[in-house]
Design a protein around this motif. Sequence first.
Motif, PDB file in Angstrom:
ATOM      1  N   ALA A   1      26.130  64.995  29.669  1.00  0.00           N
ATOM      2  CA  ALA A   1      26.193  65.516  28.300  1.00  0.00           C
ATOM      3  C   ALA A   1      26.077  67.032  28.291  1.00  0.00           C
ATOM      4  O   ALA A   1      26.755  67.723  27.519  1.00  0.00           O
ATOM      5  CB  ALA A   1      25.089  64.889  27.456  1.00  0.00           C
ATOM      6  N   ARG A   2      25.235  67.595  29.164  1.00  0.00           N
ATOM      7  CA  ARG A   2      25.014  69.040  29.198  1.00  0.00           C
ATOM      8  C   ARG A   2      26.277  69.789  29.633  1.00  0.00           C
ATOM      9  O   ARG A   2      26.503  70.935  29.226  1.00  0.00           O
ATOM     10  CB  ARG A   2      23.855  69.339  30.136  1.00  0.00           C
ATOM     11  N   ALA A   3      27.115  69.146  30.428  1.00  0.00           N
ATOM     12  CA  ALA A   3      28.335  69.799  30.903  1.00  0.00           C
ATOM     13  C   ALA A   3      29.320  70.092  29.772  1.00  0.00           C
ATOM     14  O   ALA A   3      30.188  70.964  29.912  1.00  0.00           O
ATOM     15  CB  ALA A   3      28.996  68.927  31.962  1.00  0.00           C
ATOM     16  N   SER A   4      29.196  69.397  28.650  1.00  0.00           N
ATOM     17  CA  SER A   4      30.152  69.563  27.546  1.00  0.00           C
ATOM     18  C   SER A   4      29.660  70.476  26.437  1.00  0.00           C
ATOM     19  O   SER A   4      30.419  70.767  25.501  1.00  0.00           O
ATOM     20  CB  SER A   4      30.480  68.184  26.947  1.00  0.00           C
ATOM     21  N   THR A   5      28.427  70.946  26.492  1.00  0.00           N
ATOM     22  CA  THR A   5      27.870  71.720  25.375  1.00  0.00           C
ATOM     23  C   THR A   5      28.017  73.237  25.491  1.00  0.00           C
ATOM     24  O   THR A   5      28.037  73.913  24.449  1.00  0.00           O
ATOM     25  CB  THR A   5      26.389  71.373  25.181  1.00  0.00           C
ATOM     26  N   PRO A   6      28.103  73.848  26.697  1.00  0.00           N
ATOM     27  CA  PRO A   6      28.195  75.319  26.746  1.00  0.00           C
ATOM     28  C   PRO A   6      29.397  75.883  26.006  1.00  0.00           C
ATOM     29  O   PRO A   6      29.340  77.012  25.495  1.00  0.00           O
ATOM     30  CB  PRO A   6      28.288  75.607  28.253  1.00  0.00           C
ATOM     31  N   GLU A   7      30.478  75.158  25.898  1.00  0.00           N
ATOM     32  CA  GLU A   7      31.665  75.657  25.210  1.00  0.00           C
ATOM     33  C   GLU A   7      31.440  75.824  23.710  1.00  0.00           C
ATOM     34  O   GLU A   7      32.266  76.415  23.010  1.00  0.00           O
ATOM     35  CB  GLU A   7      32.849  74.732  25.454  1.00  0.00           C
ATOM     36  N   TYR A   8      30.335  75.297  23.216  1.00  0.00           N
ATOM     37  CA  TYR A   8      29.988  75.456  21.799  1.00  0.00           C
ATOM     38  C   TYR A   8      28.812  76.414  21.604  1.00  0.00           C
ATOM     39  O   TYR A   8      28.282  76.512  20.500  1.00  0.00           O
ATOM     40  CB  TYR A   8      29.635  74.104  21.195  1.00  0.00           C
ATOM     41  N   GLY A   9      28.399  77.093  22.661  1.00  0.00           N
ATOM     42  CA  GLY A   9      27.269  78.007  22.560  1.00  0.00           C
ATOM     43  C   GLY A   9      25.945  77.282  22.444  1.00  0.00           C
ATOM     44  O   GLY A   9      24.967  77.844  21.937  1.00  0.00           O
ATOM     45  N   ILE A  10      25.896  76.038  22.921  1.00  0.00           N
ATOM     46  CA  ILE A  10      24.712  75.187  22.789  1.00  0.00           C
ATOM     47  C   ILE A  10      24.156  74.868  24.176  1.00  0.00           C
ATOM     48  O   ILE A  10      24.918  74.611  25.115  1.00  0.00           O
ATOM     49  CB  ILE A  10      25.065  73.879  22.059  1.00  0.00           C
ATOM     50  N   GLU A  11      22.845  74.851  24.278  1.00  0.00           N
ATOM     51  CA  GLU A  11      22.178  74.369  25.496  1.00  0.00           C
ATOM     52  C   GLU A  11      21.475  73.056  25.158  1.00  0.00           C
ATOM     53  O   GLU A  11      20.622  73.009  24.273  1.00  0.00           O
ATOM     54  CB  GLU A  11      21.159  75.382  26.015  1.00  0.00           C
ATOM     55  N   LEU A  12      21.845  72.015  25.866  1.00  0.00           N
ATOM     56  CA  LEU A  12      21.198  70.717  25.682  1.00  0.00           C
ATOM     57  C   LEU A  12      20.002  70.655  26.626  1.00  0.00           C
ATOM     58  O   LEU A  12      20.160  70.727  27.854  1.00  0.00           O
ATOM     59  CB  LEU A  12      22.189  69.589  25.980  1.00  0.00           C
ATOM     60  N   ILE A  13      18.815  70.533  26.071  1.00  0.00           N
ATOM     61  CA  ILE A  13      17.583  70.609  26.867  1.00  0.00           C
ATOM     62  C   ILE A  13      17.164  69.248  27.398  1.00  0.00           C
ATOM     63  O   ILE A  13      16.783  69.096  28.563  1.00  0.00           O
ATOM     64  CB  ILE A  13      16.441  71.213  26.016  1.00  0.00           C
ATOM     65  N   ASP A  14      17.249  68.233  26.566  1.00  0.00           N
ATOM     66  CA  ASP A  14      16.721  66.926  26.981  1.00  0.00           C
ATOM     67  C   ASP A  14      17.394  65.831  26.169  1.00  0.00           C
ATOM     68  O   ASP A  14      17.733  66.034  24.999  1.00  0.00           O
ATOM     69  CB  ASP A  14      15.203  66.881  26.766  1.00  0.00           C
ATOM     70  N   VAL A  15      17.571  64.670  26.805  1.00  0.00           N
ATOM     71  CA  VAL A  15      18.066  63.472  26.129  1.00  0.00           C
ATOM     72  C   VAL A  15      17.152  62.312  26.515  1.00  0.00           C
ATOM     73  O   VAL A  15      16.879  62.105  27.700  1.00  0.00           O
ATOM     74  CB  VAL A  15      19.527  63.141  26.524  1.00  0.00           C
ATOM     75  N   GLN A  16      16.677  61.584  25.520  1.00  0.00           N
ATOM     76  CA  GLN A  16      15.768  60.463  25.769  1.00  0.00           C
ATOM     77  C   GLN A  16      16.192  59.254  24.948  1.00  0.00           C
ATOM     78  O   GLN A  16      16.729  59.391  23.844  1.00  0.00           O
ATOM     79  CB  GLN A  16      14.323  60.833  25.407  1.00  0.00           C
ATOM     80  N   ILE A  17      15.936  58.069  25.515  1.00  0.00           N
ATOM     81  CA  ILE A  17      16.139  56.815  24.779  1.00  0.00           C
ATOM     82  C   ILE A  17      14.811  56.444  24.133  1.00  0.00           C
ATOM     83  O   ILE A  17      13.836  56.156  24.828  1.00  0.00           O
ATOM     84  CB  ILE A  17      16.634  55.701  25.704  1.00  0.00           C
ATOM     85  N   LYS A  18      14.769  56.480  22.799  1.00  0.00           N
ATOM     86  CA  LYS A  18      13.516  56.198  22.083  1.00  0.00           C
ATOM     87  C   LYS A  18      13.163  54.722  22.091  1.00  0.00           C
ATOM     88  O   LYS A  18      12.009  54.342  22.261  1.00  0.00           O
ATOM     89  CB  LYS A  18      13.621  56.670  20.626  1.00  0.00           C
ATOM     90  N   ARG A  19      14.176  53.889  21.912  1.00  0.00           N
ATOM     91  CA  ARG A  19      13.886  52.456  21.744  1.00  0.00           C
ATOM     92  C   ARG A  19      15.085  51.635  22.207  1.00  0.00           C
ATOM     93  O   ARG A  19      16.234  51.997  21.966  1.00  0.00           O
ATOM     94  CB  ARG A  19      13.571  52.147  20.277  1.00  0.00           C
ATOM     95  N   ILE A  20      14.771  50.540  22.879  1.00  0.00           N
ATOM     96  CA  ILE A  20      15.784  49.556  23.284  1.00  0.00           C
ATOM     97  C   ILE A  20      15.332  48.198  22.780  1.00  0.00           C
ATOM     98  O   ILE A  20      14.181  47.809  22.983  1.00  0.00           O
ATOM     99  CB  ILE A  20      15.963  49.522  24.813  1.00  0.00           C
ATOM    100  N   ASN A  21      16.230  47.484  22.124  1.00  0.00           N
ATOM    101  CA  ASN A  21      15.875  46.161  21.624  1.00  0.00           C
ATOM    102  C   ASN A  21      17.115  45.281  21.617  1.00  0.00           C
ATOM    103  O   ASN A  21      18.241  45.763  21.557  1.00  0.00           O
ATOM    104  CB  ASN A  21      15.300  46.244  20.212  1.00  0.00           C
ATOM    105  N   TYR A  22      16.886  43.983  21.713  1.00  0.00           N
ATOM    106  CA  TYR A  22      18.000  43.046  21.655  1.00  0.00           C
ATOM    107  C   TYR A  22      18.562  42.992  20.235  1.00  0.00           C
ATOM    108  O   TYR A  22      17.860  43.232  19.257  1.00  0.00           O
ATOM    109  CB  TYR A  22      17.542  41.641  22.055  1.00  0.00           C
ATOM    110  N   VAL A  23      19.846  42.625  20.146  1.00  0.00           N
ATOM    111  CA  VAL A  23      20.420  42.336  18.826  1.00  0.00           C
ATOM    112  C   VAL A  23      19.807  41.030  18.325  1.00  0.00           C
ATOM    113  O   VAL A  23      19.210  40.265  19.087  1.00  0.00           O
ATOM    114  CB  VAL A  23      21.958  42.235  18.904  1.00  0.00           C
ATOM    115  N   ASP A  24      19.951  40.763  17.039  1.00  0.00           N
ATOM    116  CA  ASP A  24      19.246  39.639  16.405  1.00  0.00           C
ATOM    117  C   ASP A  24      19.545  38.303  17.077  1.00  0.00           C
ATOM    118  O   ASP A  24      18.637  37.500  17.318  1.00  0.00           O
ATOM    119  CB  ASP A  24      19.617  39.566  14.921  1.00  0.00           C
ATOM    120  N   GLN A  25      20.836  38.041  17.396  1.00  0.00           N
ATOM    121  CA  GLN A  25      21.190  36.747  17.994  1.00  0.00           C
ATOM    122  C   GLN A  25      20.529  36.583  19.356  1.00  0.00           C
ATOM    123  O   GLN A  25      19.963  35.532  19.674  1.00  0.00           O
ATOM    124  CB  GLN A  25      22.719  36.617  18.140  1.00  0.00           C
ATOM    125  N   VAL A  26      20.595  37.651  20.166  1.00  0.00           N
ATOM    126  CA  VAL A  26      19.988  37.576  21.504  1.00  0.00           C
ATOM    127  C   VAL A  26      18.475  37.551  21.395  1.00  0.00           C
ATOM    128  O   VAL A  26      17.789  36.861  22.171  1.00  0.00           O
ATOM    129  CB  VAL A  26      20.452  38.771  22.358  1.00  0.00           C
TER     130      VAL A  26
END
Length: 312
Positions: free
Chosen positions: A177-202
């Motif tokens: 993800a960070r490789a695609s942001t410098p062209e917009y003048g943006i620095e991506l510092i961190d990416v985190q997954i907050k929550r993982i859960n099954y869909v209702d059927q599963v």
Amino acid sequence: MKKAPALIILAFVAFVGISSSLFVVNEAEQAIVTQFGKPVGDVKGPGLHVKIPVIQEVKRFEKRIMKWDSDPNQIPTKDKRFIWVDTTARWRIVDPLLFYKTVATEIGAQSRLDDIIDSVVRDAVSGRLLAELVRGSDYQSPRGPGEKEVFEIEGEVVSESELVGREEILDSLLGKARASTPEYGIELIDVQIKRINYVDQVLTRVYERMINERNQVAAEYRSEGEGEKAEILGKMERELKQINSEAYRLALEIRGKADAEAAGIYATAYSRDKEFYSFLRTLESYKKVIGKNGRLVIGTDSPFYKYLQDVK
């Protein structure tokens, strides 16, 4: 005196011109200067700066770290588990001039990050097993030594030792993800997954499986309890039989001793006066044989009639 109003007006115009040509950028901001809507320069340092009044404007942007949040997405994992993934990221503007030229505003930047991060997260999740997404690199299996969990994907067996941890997945995700942001003048510092859960059927099936597993464990505990109960009852029954047997043996010994003592007493009494002993024993027999309102029919020549015959 006529020149005074003109001087006042001139001073006022000069003041307005000077004040409109000055602007202040604080420590939490960065800015660019535009002329007729086109950027002509950027201002990164805080302090007092100068611009051309009227024809130039100042566009201010945050210098601090900002937060990006996505809407939860439904994504299938490599082992065909449909899950909800909720992702968050932190970013900042490092090139305000390029930022203004490409996305213009923070809202535009958030929209562009939606496309970049959502795409990278979807690729990362769909290319990994669910176990890899929820386990850390330091995960220790609860199984015993030598026992390993084995995963099978479309007939291909994947050993537990081949799995990677969640941290490695996030590092790879951040790098892409960070490789695609410098062209917009943006620095991506961190990416985190907050929550993982099954869909209702599963999720419903998972709960059912958890209930079945708990029922199996409960059945095992009940079976073990019944086995221990049977063992305890068997041990108790053996001990009870042993106690009864020992008590019966002691009772027989005591009864035998008592009978022996009684026989000894009878023998001693008999040896002293046989006739008197015979008389007492016969009277005891009369008492036992002839009850209340009872009748005894015997012959006159019977030995049992001997002492009744002698009574006058």
